[in-house]
Write a protein that holds these residues in place. Sequence first.
Motif: not given
Length: 346
Positions: A46-68
């Motif tokens: 729903i949004y990406l502005t809050p710092s919590w969301m930015q941290q969540t995105l980085k964490m998810m991208e890290g898991d995506v790298t592993k799954l790739k």
Amino acid sequence: MAVAASLCALAGISACDVQSDSSTAKSGASASPAVAKDLKVGWSTIYLTPSWMQQTLKMMEGDVTKLKSAGKVSSFKTLNANGDTSQQIAQIRAMIQQKYDVIIVDAGSSTALNPALEQAVAAGITVVAFDSLPTSTKVIRVGTDQKAWGSMMATWLADKLKGKGSVIAMNGPAGVSVSEDRWAGAAAVFKKYPDIKIVSNVHSEYNLAPAAQAFASAYSAHPEIDGVFSQGGALSAAALQTLVKQDKKLVPITGENYNGFLKMWRSHQKAGFSSLATAQPNYLAVIALEAAVAKREGVSVPQDITVPLPEITDKNLADYVKPDQPDDSYPITDLPQAEIDKLIGK
């Protein structure tokens, strides 16, 4: 904005606002469940502005790298609705047209997204929601127990006060489900302690500036308090900051893993300040992604996955607080893969 988003969906493009694209092109993604290989994954937030969301995105991208690296995911995109539920619905429908294999969602509405999400499920897409959850029982939901959050905080505070005293309650905005659920859990505990008086029940945005103003107003009317029930980190920071600035007694204040609060907590421990904090952990997103991949692999993933709430105490505070990180960050320790596997049924 909503009209434009709808046109995007009708045109069949993946999103009006793609914040992150770590994709490797893949055509002809199957809409039917299959072996988890080369999955096309989208995260609708729903949004990406809050710092919590930015941290969540980085964490998810890290898991995506592993799954790739494991050959399970070929592409990943983050679709940001910029706070517009209509746009989020349009983006989800666009992903259906684009034949995504997996849709991860942090919902802007508990009900408005249900038809689009159920349409995705009917199309054979694996849909997993986390954090802010839809009410649909057709999707897998990953979250924490918000009533348990409030109950945990209130129980600790009641014990700290030995069952009596005056308390200011700092809650989130009125009508917000997370805030209401946390307070419901706390109120049920406080009812067991007739000698604990809630002298002021304050509602504030989960931001430091408005919370500081709201607490200062309540505190000026009730300066002889014995504790503060707070259900959000910025709210806790606002309360503690006010007491410190006014050189007042540092009463127990419940909290969250908001780094600004954790820093102040640690700096005033020697003066006797004590707290208990918990967190809405960013790794909910990782659990959601791992659950989706496991579902594609044929694992019997639970429909509702309730993730235990972390407990930050005087004893383990040093493991969480990050002196070198911004105040508005939310430090959290990673959840071991074995714990994730257990939660998702592997």
